[in-house]
Design a protein around this motif. Structure first.
Motif, mmCIF file in Angstrom:
data_model
loop_
_atom_site.group_PDB
_atom_site.id
_atom_site.type_symbol
_atom_site.label_atom_id
_atom_site.label_comp_id
_atom_site.label_asym_id
_atom_site.label_seq_id
_atom_site.Cartn_x
_atom_site.Cartn_y
_atom_site.Cartn_z
ATOM 1 N N UNK A 141 0.906 -1.124 -0.004
ATOM 2 C CA UNK A 141 0.075 -0.014 -0.051
ATOM 3 C C UNK A 141 0.912 1.279 -0.031
ATOM 4 N N UNK A 142 0.394 2.164 -0.835
ATOM 5 C CA UNK A 142 1.125 3.280 -0.973
ATOM 6 C C UNK A 142 0.490 4.608 -0.594
ATOM 7 N N UNK A 143 0.805 5.610 0.197
ATOM 8 C CA UNK A 143 0.113 6.737 0.494
ATOM 9 C C UNK A 143 0.687 7.665 -0.229
ATOM 10 N N UNK A 144 -0.292 8.480 -0.905
ATOM 11 C CA UNK A 144 0.030 9.372 -1.735
ATOM 12 C C UNK A 144 -0.344 10.905 -1.229
ATOM 13 N N UNK A 145 0.190 11.848 -1.239
ATOM 14 C CA UNK A 145 -0.040 13.482 -0.933
ATOM 15 C C UNK A 145 0.234 14.284 -1.958
ATOM 16 N N UNK A 146 -0.766 15.135 -2.355
ATOM 17 C CA UNK A 146 -0.732 16.180 -3.134
ATOM 18 C C UNK A 146 -1.013 15.738 -4.565
ATOM 19 N N UNK A 147 -1.510 14.636 -4.904
ATOM 20 C CA UNK A 147 -1.483 13.679 -6.225
ATOM 21 C C UNK A 147 -2.325 14.192 -7.237
ATOM 22 N N UNK A 148 -2.719 15.321 -7.195
ATOM 23 C CA UNK A 148 -3.733 15.734 -8.399
ATOM 24 C C UNK A 148 -2.901 15.925 -9.596
ATOM 25 N N UNK A 149 -1.791 16.057 -9.555
ATOM 26 C CA UNK A 149 -0.845 16.147 -10.680
ATOM 27 C C UNK A 149 0.008 15.002 -11.142
ATOM 28 N N UNK A 150 -0.492 13.786 -10.343
ATOM 29 C CA UNK A 150 0.222 12.472 -10.610
ATOM 30 C C UNK A 150 -0.499 12.007 -11.699
ATOM 31 N N UNK A 151 0.174 11.426 -12.759
ATOM 32 C CA UNK A 151 -0.423 10.401 -13.636
ATOM 33 C C UNK A 151 -0.112 9.014 -13.684
ATOM 34 N N UNK A 152 0.969 8.564 -12.860
ATOM 35 C CA UNK A 152 1.490 7.184 -12.585
ATOM 36 C C UNK A 152 1.849 7.270 -11.315
ATOM 37 N N UNK A 153 1.661 6.098 -10.765
ATOM 38 C CA UNK A 153 2.250 5.608 -9.611
ATOM 39 C C UNK A 153 2.752 4.357 -9.748
ATOM 40 N N UNK A 154 4.318 4.063 -9.576
ATOM 41 C CA UNK A 154 4.956 3.050 -10.083
ATOM 42 C C UNK A 154 5.718 2.315 -8.699
#
Length: 509
Positions: A191-204
């Motif tokens: 599990x990955x926690x993402x912050x301020x992720x509105x600009x993220x296209x990919x989580x690798x």
């Protein structure tokens, strides 16, 4: 050979036989609080009259006197071992009575001469420095300074062709389901926690820099099964990290990876066979056995090193697991003895045509020839010469203009080298703005067709595997990279009679 003493922070130990070094307490010497050191990091093994350091595939590597250890290294008195970039061990060869040798004290450094009180203050300007020298030397130095500045500007522009190190995206990611020291057993959810992720296209998700999964979400999770990744199930620690990519394809730096072990299989370290040349003296260097398969992790590291030979392409992503698996499969085709001797016959024509006449990158001509013909210029179908070009293609596009009466099949391969160098220069500088990798992918297309293909590609082409979708172009890049890593690491592929291809062109770089 006397015993040796190992001196390190927190202790010292005299050894006279094989010992192990690592993070866990079952090692002879352990560093339990240092996360940079693998569970089983290295061994020091006594071999007759010598002591040999063996890196056991550690995640963060080992150096001796600042030089990376890739196989075995014989130790000498005073050698400094560094594990994982943090823990240091000094090697001391003891006298026969067990005492430490008396080393001469270093000479004290001379006191610096006092600067004159009237020393002028030089203001920094953008202009070249004015150096007061006798005779005509000042003009020469000014010209050299200008050339150096131009070279720096050119290099910076070349390296930034496709990449922007800046991104407005300030997203941050971290792995929250595991922490350093855990072991993944069976299918496990990451599990990955993402912050301020509105600009993220990919989580690798990546392990040791090799991409293993793209996470859909939120929530951002992926199931990882050690059975699917045998290259990591080796008993050692591996760094798991998150890579974020924004909408423009820029990759965002993230936190340091966490060190995990995958469910392990039994690993028996192969005994190194030491080649004996009439004696068992310490000048004989150990050879890594040729029978061991080259792992995906090694392919990844070799490919990253190869890409650095082409500076404008050094930032390309070669971490895609499918790309690495394809390169790994192709290496078998190039791991055949004799390429160095064959290449040596054509050294001068390649250097003259590619480097001196067309000012191209020195490794390009050699690696490209290896990838296309393995330095066997015989005609195959309509293609011929070291670079397997079709004669009518070379003639119709004007690439044989410097050949005179010679052909692409001329035994000296001077015409073939000139034609291939002219062609590659047209692709690299007229179509792909200095990019060698995409020029290799387009080999066989006319410059007009290559430009049309380029127009279908995104502006950010860092992710080679996901940008190049067509099988033919992918195949040419995979072959180029496979040929390159084999010829730069021949012994690792069992080619003990061959040498690095770069030895032929190092003087031209």
């Amino acid at each position: 050979m006397p015993d040796i003493k190992l001196k390190y922070k927190g202790g010292e130990r005299v050894i006279d036989n094989t010992i192990s070094i690592g993070r866990t307490p079952d090692n002879t010497i352990s560093f339990p609080d240092d996360p940079n050191i693998s569970r089983n990091h290295a061994e020091i093994e006594r071999r007759g009259d010598d002591y040999c350091l063996i890196d056991l595939g550690s995640s963060n590597g080992t150096t001796v006197n600042g030089q990376p250890v890739t196989g075995d290294v014989y130790l000498s008195d005073g050698a400094e071992i560094e594990l994982g970039g943090s823990a240091k061990i000094e090697v001391v060869f003891l006298n026969s009575d067990g005492t430490e040798p008396q080393r001469p004290k270093p000479e004290p450094e001379p006191e610096p001469e006092p600067k004159p009180e009237t020393e002028p203050v030089v203001e920094s300007t953008a202009a070249a420095p004015q150096i007061s020298v006798a005779g005509g030397s000042q003009k020469t130095l000014l010209i050299a300074g200008g050339v150096f500045a131009l070279a720096v500007v050119s290099a910076a522009g070349s390296a930034a062709i496709y990449f922007s190190s800046s991104s407005a995206c300030d997203a941050k990611a971290s792995i929250v389901s595991h922490e350093t020291g855990d072991t993944i057993i069976g299918q496990t959810e990451i599990e990955v926690e993402l912050q301020n992720g509105s600009c993220v296209e990919k989580v690798i998700l990546a392990v040791d820099g090799i991409e293993i999964a793209t996470l859909d979400g939120p929530p951002y999770t992926a199931k990882v099964d050690p059975a699917e990744y045998p290259e990591f199930s080796d008993g050692y620690d591996h760094g798991m990290s998150v890579i974020l990519e924004d909408e423009e394809g820029n990759r965002l730096p993230q936190a340091e990876p966490i060190l995990l072990a995958f469910e392990t299989r039994a690993v028996t370290k192969p005994k190194e066979e030491r080649e004996v040349a009439g004696t068992s003296g310490s000048d004989t260097q150990p050879q890594r056995p040729a029978t061991g398969a080259v792992s995906l992790i090694e392919v990844h590291e070799m490919t990253k090193q190869l890409i650095k030979l082409f500076p404008a392409n050094a930032n390309y992503n070669v971490s895609n697991r499918q790309l690495l698996q394809d390169i790994q499969k192709r290496t078998a085709e190039y791991a055949q003895e004799g390429y160095f001797e064959r290449a040596g016959k054509y050294r001068d024509p390649i250097i003259v045509a590619f480097v001196r006449e067309q000012n191209l990158n020195a490794p390009l001509g050699f690696v490209l020839a290896m990838s296309r013909s393995k330095f066997s210029p015989d005609k195959k179908g309509s293609s011929e010469g070291l670079w397997q070009m079709a004669d009518d293609f070379a003639a119709s596009n004007g690439y044989k203009g410097l050949c005179g009466t010679e052909t692409l099949l001329d035994p000296k391969q001077e015409c073939a080298a000139k034609a291939a160098a002219l062609y590659m220069k047209a692709l690299i500088f007229s179509v792909f703005d200095g990019d060698i990798i995409y020029s290799v992918a387009a080999f066989g297309k006319s410059p007009q067709d290559a430009a049309a293909w380029k127009s279908t590609l995104p502006a950010n082409r860092a992710d080679i595997w996901n940008v190049i979708k067509s099988p033919a172009e992918r195949e040419q890049v995979v072959r180029f990279l496979a040929a390159g890593i084999v010829t730069e690491n021949p012994q690792r592929f069992g080619l003990n009679r061959d040498r690095k291809l770069s030895e032929l062109y190092r003087i031209a770089m």
